[in-house]
Design a protein around this motif. Structure first.
Motif, short mmCIF file in Angstrom:
data_model
loop_
_atom_site.label_atom_id
_atom_site.label_comp_id
_atom_site.label_asym_id
_atom_site.label_seq_id
_atom_site.Cartn_x
_atom_site.Cartn_y
_atom_site.Cartn_z
N ALA A 292 -1.79 23.31 82.73
CA ALA A 292 -2.27 22.26 81.81
C ALA A 292 -2.38 22.77 80.38
N SER B 121 0.21 23.58 77.06
CA SER B 121 1.53 23.74 76.42
C SER B 121 1.61 25.10 75.74
N THR C 219 0.26 13.37 76.02
CA THR C 219 -1.11 13.23 75.51
C THR C 219 -1.27 11.92 74.75
N ILE D 1 -3.83 23.15 74.76
CA ILE D 1 -4.66 23.85 75.76
C ILE D 1 -5.26 22.82 76.70
N ALA E 220 -7.45 19.44 75.86
CA ALA E 220 -7.51 19.18 74.42
C ALA E 220 -7.47 17.69 74.14
N GLY E 221 -6.73 16.97 74.97
CA GLY E 221 -6.62 15.53 74.79
C GLY E 221 -7.97 14.85 74.87
N ASP F 208 -4.35 15.67 83.12
CA ASP F 208 -4.00 16.68 82.12
C ASP F 208 -2.77 17.46 82.58
N ARG G 9 0.21 15.17 82.11
CA ARG G 9 0.61 14.90 80.73
C ARG G 9 1.13 16.16 80.06
N ASN H 60 4.48 16.70 78.10
CA ASN H 60 4.52 17.27 76.74
C ASN H 60 5.61 18.33 76.64
N1 ASP Z 1 -3.33 20.05 77.95
C1 ASP Z 1 -2.42 19.41 77.05
C2 ASP Z 1 -1.38 20.39 76.58
O1 ASP Z 1 -1.59 21.56 76.57
C3 ASP Z 1 -3.09 18.79 75.90
C4 ASP Z 1 -3.96 17.69 76.39
O2 ASP Z 1 -5.08 17.92 76.77
O3 ASP Z 1 -3.47 16.54 76.41
O4 ASP Z 1 -0.30 19.98 76.22
#
Ligand code: ASP
Length: 493
Positions: free
Chosen positions: A345, A347, A384, A426, A429-430, A459, A462, A466
């Motif tokens: 989870a 990026s 996200t 991280i 974060a969303g 998460d 998504r 991402n």
């Molecule tokens: N965890 C997602 C990422 O690292 C960010 C988010 O929390 O949407 O891309």
């Protein structure tokens, strides 16, 4: 518990919190009282029946007239209000009686759970501004100042913006179609006098534009006004790049150092998520009973469906027609990165793997990969953006008992785009960024507690989207670059 992976811990926290809340709700979720002394002037008797699904407040005045008010959180009963706050506006006397004598033990415990879980939310709020600022500066300054940066920057941005926009539209479509927050029959939750005075779309968009040019950037930091912060930070980093030399180097170093520290802090806070989840879910289930999960299931379906459409239809179509690549093969080449993104989870955490898959397995040049991916890991988050839009609309449906109108949905779309740009790559974060959108459409941030329970799985999904979008971006930008004028390549060091 410590040895377990975080997502298992969160799951356990969620289950424990649910059990705690539901048992409290069953054991101490009902109460009725009759009071005839110490009442406000003019009231001779009052009685309150309270439970998770309904509160009935009755009072009799000196002339013998009886008034009955109902708080029905689902808004299904004609003439009821959905919360104590709304009752305050409709009938301050009934609201005062409810505050004084209402509330079941489950609700009182729930209020404490909310405050304890709220500590976790406060910590997330605490890191939001510095995390966004340092992560954005680091991402943009990482571009360096090489020749041709402008043009590649433009096609990269074009790709980021158009795919994020498509993702948001897909999300809005799904949430309007499935309406996960509107389970059950007709609702009458919104007082007509509470509806907005109907700003025109032009006014709203111009307002957003104004917000993006903060007259006082420090004021925006303090407020905090996220839209202004993100816009100013991007401008700041771009100008730092154009100034170049020692100044740019210093800013980059400072931002990287700050980012490292903020990341460490955020990761620490996220380790507290299982406890935060436990209390927030216990609050929700203690005060609302188990029915809340029915809507949550549809919410997960809405997010998952929209993510699937974006990842399996929209992006492959772009890959096929614009980048002229076979989507299935490209996905296979990227699979190690996609799976890592799913399980971590993050990026940012996946970035080294994404870079190597793009170059070594998908045959994209290092020049494109090292340009598109690091920026993309912070800035381009289709999954996200989509998720933010669905989540905020879901919360609005639960809160208002009806969909946001078109102009509000456009605000959600624009802020979701900017929030996804501002989110760090991280875990969770969303969630931090969602405050931005909730604030923009005037929804209470505590309602995040409801979706926190399922945030980890969403998460994971998504984040994979991402990273998939970043990877597709490499192929697209590579193609666009190869069909236009060659860029003067800097001499290899
Ligand atoms: N965890 C997602 C990422 O690292 C960010 C988010 O929390 O949407 O891309």
């Amino acid at each position: 518990m410590r040895g377990l992976a975080l997502h298992w811990q969160i799951l356990i926290g969620m289950i424990l919190g649910t059990l705690l809340g539901i048992s409290l709700n069953l054991a101490a979720g009902q109460r009725s009282v009759t009071v005839s002394e110490g009442l406000p002037d003019g009231i001779v008797e009052a009685s309150i029946e309270d439970s998770a699904s309904m509160s009935v407040i009755r009072y009799r005045d000196e002339s013998g007239d009886e008034t009955v008010r109902r708080i029905d959180p689902t808004g299904q009963i004609e003439g009821s209000v959905t919360s104590a706050d709304r009752l305050q506006r409709r009938d301050p006397v009934a609201a005062a009686l409810y505050r004084e004598y209402g509330g079941t033990p489950a609700k009182r415990w729930g209020a404490w759970f909310k405050r304890i879980g709220g500590l976790f939310l406060r910590m997330l709020q605490m890191v939001a501004v510095p995390l966004i600022v340092t992560s954005l500066i680091t991402g943009i300054m990482g571009l360096g100042g090489t020749a041709g940066v402008g043009r590649m920057f433009r096609s990269t941005l074009l790709y980021y913006l158009s795919t994020s926009f498509l993702a948001i539209v897909t999300g809005l479509f799904a949430v309007n179609l499935i309406r996960p927050g509107l389970g059950g029959p007709r609702r009458n939750v919104v007082d007509p006098d509470e509806l907005d005075g109907g700003q025109s779309l032009g006014e709203i968009l111009f307002g957003q534009l104004e917000t993006m040019i903060p007259a006082n950037p420090l004021g925006a930091l303090v407020a905090p006004d996220f839209l202004s912060i993100i816009a100013f930070t991007i401008a700041f980093a771009l100008f730092a790049l154009s100034v170049g030399g020692q100044s740019a180097e210093r800013i980059k170093n400072a931002a990287t150092a700050g980012f490292d520290v903020m990341m460490a802090m955020t990761m620490f806070i996220i380790r507290l998520a299982p406890i935060g989840v436990l209390f927030l879910i216990a609050y929700v289930t203690a005060t609302q009973g188990a029915s809340v999960f029915r809507s949550l299931a549809w919410y997960v379906v809405a997010v998952a469906l929209a993510l699937a459409v974006h990842a399996l239809v929209t992006l492959p179509v772009i890959l096929w027609f614009v980048a002229k690549r076979n989507p299935a093969e490209y996905a296979k080449a990227m699979s190690p990165a996609l799976l890592t993104a799913f399980s971590s989870a993050s990026s940012n955490g996946t970035l080294p793997l994404t870079l190597s898959c793009v170059e070594k397995r998908a045959g994209v040049s290092n020049r494109t990969g090292s340009f598109v991916l690091p920026l993309g890991a912070t800035v381009n988050m289709d999954g996200t953006a989509l998720y933010e839009a669905v989540a905020v609309l879901f919360i609005a449906q639960l809160h208002h008992g009806q969909n946001l109108d078109l102009s509000q949905q456009i605000i959600v779309a624009v802020t979701a785009l900017l929030a996804s740009v501002g989110a760090a790559g991280i875990p969770h974060a969303g969630l931090v960024m969602m405050v931005v959108i909730l604030q923009a459409v005037g929804l209470p941030i505590e309602m995040q507690g409801i979706i926190l329970a399922v945030d980890r799985v969403l998460d994971m999904a998504r984040t994979a989207v991402n990273v998939w979008s970043d990877s597709c971006g490499c192929a697209v930008v590579e193609r666009l670059e190869s069909t236009s004028e060659p860029v003067a390549e800097p001499a290899p060091a």
